[in-house]
Design a protein around this motif. Sequence first.
Motif, mmCIF file in Angstrom:
data_model
loop_
_atom_site.group_PDB
_atom_site.id
_atom_site.type_symbol
_atom_site.label_atom_id
_atom_site.label_comp_id
_atom_site.label_asym_id
_atom_site.label_seq_id
_atom_site.Cartn_x
_atom_site.Cartn_y
_atom_site.Cartn_z
ATOM 1 N N ASP A 33 -31.898 2.197 -71.758
ATOM 2 C CA ASP A 33 -30.826 1.132 -72.071
ATOM 3 C C ASP A 33 -29.446 1.896 -72.415
ATOM 4 O O ASP A 33 -28.615 1.130 -72.136
ATOM 5 N N ALA A 34 -29.401 2.789 -73.039
ATOM 6 C CA ALA A 34 -28.519 3.752 -73.288
ATOM 7 C C ALA A 34 -28.907 5.330 -73.236
ATOM 8 O O ALA A 34 -29.865 5.572 -73.521
ATOM 9 N N MET A 35 -27.712 6.078 -73.132
ATOM 10 C CA MET A 35 -27.835 7.686 -73.030
ATOM 11 C C MET A 35 -26.903 8.190 -74.032
ATOM 12 O O MET A 35 -25.736 7.861 -74.069
ATOM 13 N N ILE A 36 -27.299 9.249 -74.725
ATOM 14 C CA ILE A 36 -26.401 10.058 -75.329
ATOM 15 C C ILE A 36 -26.515 11.304 -74.874
ATOM 16 O O ILE A 36 -27.643 11.919 -74.666
ATOM 17 N N ILE A 37 -25.272 11.827 -74.684
ATOM 18 C CA ILE A 37 -25.282 13.320 -74.053
ATOM 19 C C ILE A 37 -24.701 14.351 -74.872
ATOM 20 O O ILE A 37 -23.287 14.043 -75.291
ATOM 21 N N TRP A 38 -25.081 15.442 -75.355
ATOM 22 C CA TRP A 38 -24.371 16.632 -75.873
ATOM 23 C C TRP A 38 -24.199 17.429 -74.926
ATOM 24 O O TRP A 38 -25.034 18.320 -74.473
ATOM 25 N N PRO A 39 -22.852 17.503 -74.263
ATOM 26 C CA PRO A 39 -22.879 18.304 -72.927
ATOM 27 C C PRO A 39 -22.890 19.771 -73.165
ATOM 28 O O PRO A 39 -22.503 20.369 -74.118
ATOM 29 N N THR A 40 -23.603 20.303 -72.122
ATOM 30 C CA THR A 40 -23.455 21.926 -71.979
ATOM 31 C C THR A 40 -22.330 22.265 -71.664
ATOM 32 O O THR A 40 -22.138 23.379 -71.696
ATOM 33 N N ASN A 41 -21.703 21.612 -70.770
ATOM 34 C CA ASN A 41 -20.338 22.090 -70.174
ATOM 35 C C ASN A 41 -19.832 20.566 -69.945
ATOM 36 O O ASN A 41 -20.118 19.716 -69.149
ATOM 37 N N GLY A 42 -18.510 20.601 -70.713
ATOM 38 C CA GLY A 42 -17.830 19.326 -70.727
ATOM 39 C C GLY A 42 -16.968 18.860 -69.028
ATOM 40 O O GLY A 42 -17.076 17.659 -68.694
ATOM 41 N N GLU A 43 -17.218 19.909 -68.391
ATOM 42 C CA GLU A 43 -16.456 19.445 -66.863
ATOM 43 C C GLU A 43 -17.814 19.124 -65.996
ATOM 44 O O GLU A 43 -18.140 18.257 -65.222
ATOM 45 N N ALA A 44 -19.008 20.071 -66.044
ATOM 46 C CA ALA A 44 -20.004 20.224 -65.146
ATOM 47 C C ALA A 44 -20.792 19.058 -65.024
ATOM 48 O O ALA A 44 -21.517 18.503 -64.231
ATOM 49 N N VAL A 45 -20.989 17.992 -66.307
ATOM 50 C CA VAL A 45 -21.789 16.981 -66.396
ATOM 51 C C VAL A 45 -21.156 15.761 -65.882
ATOM 52 O O VAL A 45 -21.705 14.556 -65.743
ATOM 53 N N ILE A 46 -19.893 15.784 -65.675
ATOM 54 C CA ILE A 46 -19.245 14.362 -65.354
ATOM 55 C C ILE A 46 -19.706 13.814 -64.067
ATOM 56 O O ILE A 46 -20.070 12.527 -64.105
ATOM 57 N N PRO A 47 -20.286 14.584 -63.009
ATOM 58 C CA PRO A 47 -20.963 13.904 -61.774
ATOM 59 C C PRO A 47 -22.029 13.102 -62.249
ATOM 60 O O PRO A 47 -22.596 11.736 -61.821
ATOM 61 N N ALA A 48 -22.981 13.650 -63.163
ATOM 62 C CA ALA A 48 -24.107 13.059 -63.556
ATOM 63 C C ALA A 48 -23.945 11.776 -64.534
ATOM 64 O O ALA A 48 -24.749 10.623 -64.311
ATOM 65 N N VAL A 49 -22.827 11.893 -65.187
ATOM 66 C CA VAL A 49 -22.386 10.765 -66.231
ATOM 67 C C VAL A 49 -21.628 9.791 -65.396
ATOM 68 O O VAL A 49 -22.172 8.640 -65.591
ATOM 69 N N ARG A 50 -21.135 10.084 -64.232
ATOM 70 C CA ARG A 50 -20.780 8.781 -63.310
ATOM 71 C C ARG A 50 -22.020 8.217 -62.823
ATOM 72 O O ARG A 50 -21.838 7.146 -62.639
ATOM 73 N N ARG A 51 -22.943 8.851 -62.379
ATOM 74 C CA ARG A 51 -24.028 8.248 -61.865
ATOM 75 C C ARG A 51 -24.873 7.301 -62.807
ATOM 76 O O ARG A 51 -25.215 6.360 -62.669
ATOM 77 N N ALA A 52 -24.961 7.681 -64.110
ATOM 78 C CA ALA A 52 -25.281 7.065 -65.288
ATOM 79 C C ALA A 52 -24.419 5.646 -65.184
ATOM 80 O O ALA A 52 -25.119 4.567 -65.578
ATOM 81 N N SER A 53 -23.243 5.461 -65.250
ATOM 82 C CA SER A 53 -22.241 4.692 -65.038
ATOM 83 C C SER A 53 -22.433 3.675 -64.157
ATOM 84 O O SER A 53 -22.561 2.496 -64.191
ATOM 85 N N GLN A 54 -22.565 4.206 -62.931
ATOM 86 C CA GLN A 54 -22.799 3.477 -61.961
ATOM 87 C C GLN A 54 -24.268 2.848 -62.211
ATOM 88 O O GLN A 54 -24.341 1.673 -61.300
ATOM 89 N N ALA A 55 -25.261 3.268 -62.815
ATOM 90 C CA ALA A 55 -26.592 2.678 -62.997
ATOM 91 C C ALA A 55 -26.337 1.736 -64.095
ATOM 92 O O ALA A 55 -27.469 1.104 -64.603
ATOM 93 N N ASP A 56 -25.147 1.308 -64.463
ATOM 94 C CA ASP A 56 -25.010 0.287 -65.442
ATOM 95 C C ASP A 56 -25.731 0.734 -67.055
ATOM 96 O O ASP A 56 -25.970 -0.133 -67.831
ATOM 97 N N ILE A 57 -25.702 2.229 -67.112
ATOM 98 C CA ILE A 57 -26.142 2.869 -68.501
ATOM 99 C C ILE A 57 -25.143 3.158 -69.236
ATOM 100 O O ILE A 57 -24.667 3.805 -68.936
ATOM 101 N N PRO A 58 -24.726 2.485 -70.648
ATOM 102 C CA PRO A 58 -23.802 3.189 -71.213
ATOM 103 C C PRO A 58 -24.106 4.221 -71.847
ATOM 104 O O PRO A 58 -25.335 4.732 -72.178
ATOM 105 N N VAL A 59 -23.134 5.055 -71.666
ATOM 106 C CA VAL A 59 -23.220 6.683 -72.146
ATOM 107 C C VAL A 59 -22.254 7.067 -73.309
ATOM 108 O O VAL A 59 -21.072 6.545 -73.277
ATOM 109 N N VAL A 60 -23.011 7.497 -74.319
ATOM 110 C CA VAL A 60 -22.081 7.991 -75.452
ATOM 111 C C VAL A 60 -22.368 9.204 -75.659
ATOM 112 O O VAL A 60 -23.410 10.155 -75.392
ATOM 113 N N ILE A 61 -21.130 10.058 -75.574
ATOM 114 C CA ILE A 61 -20.851 11.551 -75.866
ATOM 115 C C ILE A 61 -21.205 11.932 -77.203
ATOM 116 O O ILE A 61 -20.303 11.376 -78.182
#
Length: 317
Positions: free
Chosen positions: A84-112
Amino acid sequence: MKTALKVALACSTALIGTAAAAQDMTIGITQNNVGVDSYQTTYEQAFIAAAEANPDVEVVVLDAGGDVARQLAQIDDLIQQEVDAMIIWPTNGEAVIPAVRRASQADIPVVITNSNIAEAGFDFISAFSGPDNVTQGSRSAEIMCDRFKELGIEDEAKVVHITGQPGYTTAIERAQGFNDRLPEVCPNVEQIDEQPGDWNREKSQQVMEAFLVQYDDIDGVYSGDDNMGVGAMNAAIAADRVDGITFVGATNFAVGYDAMAEGTYWGSIYQSPVDDAEAALQTAIDVLNGEDVPFLNYFDTPKITQDNMDEFTKPVF
């Protein structure tokens, strides 16, 4: 590492006869690197404890082990699980963006959590929960400058700087805060070198050993956290040059607190991994409940030095 926790949610019936079932929430978290330091270990323990205490929440707890590729795979796995929701502690603030975009496109709210992603990814997240790392760096610079003024060396002091992991948002922001603020409060202090310590005490000790060989005059050492700061302090002790050097960190660890009590380490920024973890989980819950959550959801991190450390309890990490 994968830990799944689930608590059955009891349904209740309203007095007026309408059945009202509270909604289960499945929240996934992928962390940066639990084993790298005691802060992240304590964070995970606190996160699991907070989830266990909430009967409405099921969590899937993952650890990327500092590996960007592993974290990207974990994000995709959580998407496939339809959390229902995802929390991400990024390993790299730039590299995770494409995956975060995929979560957003799947309508999963993301908290960093803890360390923000790069600004280019802000459109794909619901909120950031954690410390204001730029402010932490700024406050560390103020601690350093105030100490130099007490010692009467604010017009001649020389400082070396040990940063966290390159590319890691927390490291970038703490360095930025320090580097921007120090010239404002102590314009005549010179920063003579800056090298990464990667959040690692042993590597930071080696970095400081090299600084001590290269520079005859070092008055201050700023480190992105106390783990690295104590490594630098240990190098100075071994070289018999610890006297006269002011050591300042940006997250107070137990080892830093002890070194402050012993009089060899001057100051840091007080930050609780328990507060960090609990705030991240609550932010995700609030987002799912449709509550108004600040986009940058900071918690306070005050200055701690030898002068006021009695006002703070020793960190548990």
